[in-house]
Write a protein that holds these residues in place. Sequence first.
Motif, mmCIF file in Angstrom:
data_model
loop_
_atom_site.group_PDB
_atom_site.id
_atom_site.type_symbol
_atom_site.label_atom_id
_atom_site.label_comp_id
_atom_site.label_asym_id
_atom_site.label_seq_id
_atom_site.Cartn_x
_atom_site.Cartn_y
_atom_site.Cartn_z
ATOM 1 N N THR A 1 -24.684 17.064 -15.970
ATOM 2 C CA THR A 1 -26.116 17.189 -16.249
ATOM 3 C C THR A 1 -26.334 16.493 -17.748
ATOM 4 N N GLU A 2 -25.519 16.956 -18.597
ATOM 5 C CA GLU A 2 -25.733 16.394 -19.912
ATOM 6 C C GLU A 2 -25.689 14.798 -20.032
ATOM 7 N N ILE A 3 -24.493 14.372 -19.339
ATOM 8 C CA ILE A 3 -24.464 12.934 -19.499
ATOM 9 C C ILE A 3 -25.709 12.384 -18.814
ATOM 10 N N TYR A 4 -26.115 12.594 -17.636
ATOM 11 C CA TYR A 4 -27.288 12.109 -16.751
ATOM 12 C C TYR A 4 -28.433 12.270 -17.910
ATOM 13 N N ASP A 5 -28.706 13.481 -18.491
ATOM 14 C CA ASP A 5 -29.845 13.539 -19.201
ATOM 15 C C ASP A 5 -29.774 12.477 -20.342
ATOM 16 N N GLN A 6 -28.595 12.540 -20.861
ATOM 17 C CA GLN A 6 -28.691 11.366 -22.408
ATOM 18 C C GLN A 6 -28.624 9.884 -21.801
ATOM 19 N N THR A 7 -28.293 9.679 -20.379
ATOM 20 C CA THR A 7 -28.477 8.246 -20.039
ATOM 21 C C THR A 7 -29.451 7.885 -19.039
ATOM 22 N N ALA A 8 -30.278 8.840 -18.829
ATOM 23 C CA ALA A 8 -31.321 8.757 -17.833
ATOM 24 C C ALA A 8 -32.457 7.303 -18.366
ATOM 25 N N HIS A 9 -32.704 7.190 -19.416
ATOM 26 C CA HIS A 9 -33.644 6.188 -19.889
ATOM 27 C C HIS A 9 -32.978 4.845 -20.006
ATOM 28 N N ILE A 10 -31.733 4.694 -19.864
ATOM 29 C CA ILE A 10 -30.830 3.330 -19.491
ATOM 30 C C ILE A 10 -31.431 2.719 -18.292
ATOM 31 N N PRO A 11 -31.953 1.507 -18.314
ATOM 32 C CA PRO A 11 -32.247 0.843 -16.909
ATOM 33 C C PRO A 11 -31.000 0.238 -16.316
ATOM 34 N N THR A 12 -31.148 0.326 -14.987
ATOM 35 C CA THR A 12 -29.995 -0.212 -14.062
ATOM 36 C C THR A 12 -30.303 -1.284 -13.379
ATOM 37 N N HIS A 13 -29.324 -1.933 -12.762
ATOM 38 C CA HIS A 13 -29.431 -3.317 -11.956
ATOM 39 C C HIS A 13 -30.455 -4.118 -12.354
ATOM 40 N N THR A 14 -31.544 -4.779 -11.979
ATOM 41 C CA THR A 14 -32.359 -5.783 -12.499
ATOM 42 C C THR A 14 -32.799 -5.244 -13.973
ATOM 43 N N GLY A 15 -33.050 -3.856 -14.050
ATOM 44 C CA GLY A 15 -33.948 -3.639 -15.410
ATOM 45 C C GLY A 15 -32.688 -4.100 -16.497
ATOM 46 N N TRP A 16 -31.224 -3.896 -16.396
ATOM 47 C CA TRP A 16 -30.302 -4.043 -17.295
ATOM 48 C C TRP A 16 -30.533 -5.524 -17.542
ATOM 49 N N LYS A 17 -30.482 -6.360 -16.467
ATOM 50 C CA LYS A 17 -30.235 -8.062 -16.600
ATOM 51 C C LYS A 17 -31.538 -8.101 -17.569
ATOM 52 N N GLN A 18 -32.631 -7.603 -17.347
ATOM 53 C CA GLN A 18 -33.698 -7.873 -18.110
ATOM 54 C C GLN A 18 -33.807 -7.678 -19.616
#
Length: 146
Positions: free
Chosen positions: A93-110
Amino acid sequence: MQMQHWLLLAGLLIIIALAGYALTLWRRVWRTRAEQQQQQDGRDKRLAEDIQFIGQSLLNGQVPLIEGSIRIKVLLDNYAGPRRSDLDVTIFTEIYDQTAHIPTHTGWKQLSAAERKLHSRLMETLERDHQEQVKQAAGELTKGLN
């Protein structure tokens, strides 16, 4: 027979018919509940197996620490079955909460290169700081949830 007797008999027949109908409806409710419980139990069994599998994959290095932690956290959120009382999975849960703001897939590429680098540094820091906790929790998950 008098009219009162006929009315009493008719009333009694109506009551018996309604009681029979109510019993039929309750049987349907009980059967539906049993089917839903059976489906939930099957779902929880599959989730528990998936959680064990990802935990093992984390230990073997087959899945990245951050990705595996996020996947386990999401699966645990959907799992409604029994859990061991000594099972501590708060690190996921701690790792999830600290990384929730990081975009994935297409968002990461942008993202720009600088933004990607910033997020990558955060993930590397999380992996470095929490690697032992994650591996310990994953090891516990490989033993099963209950």
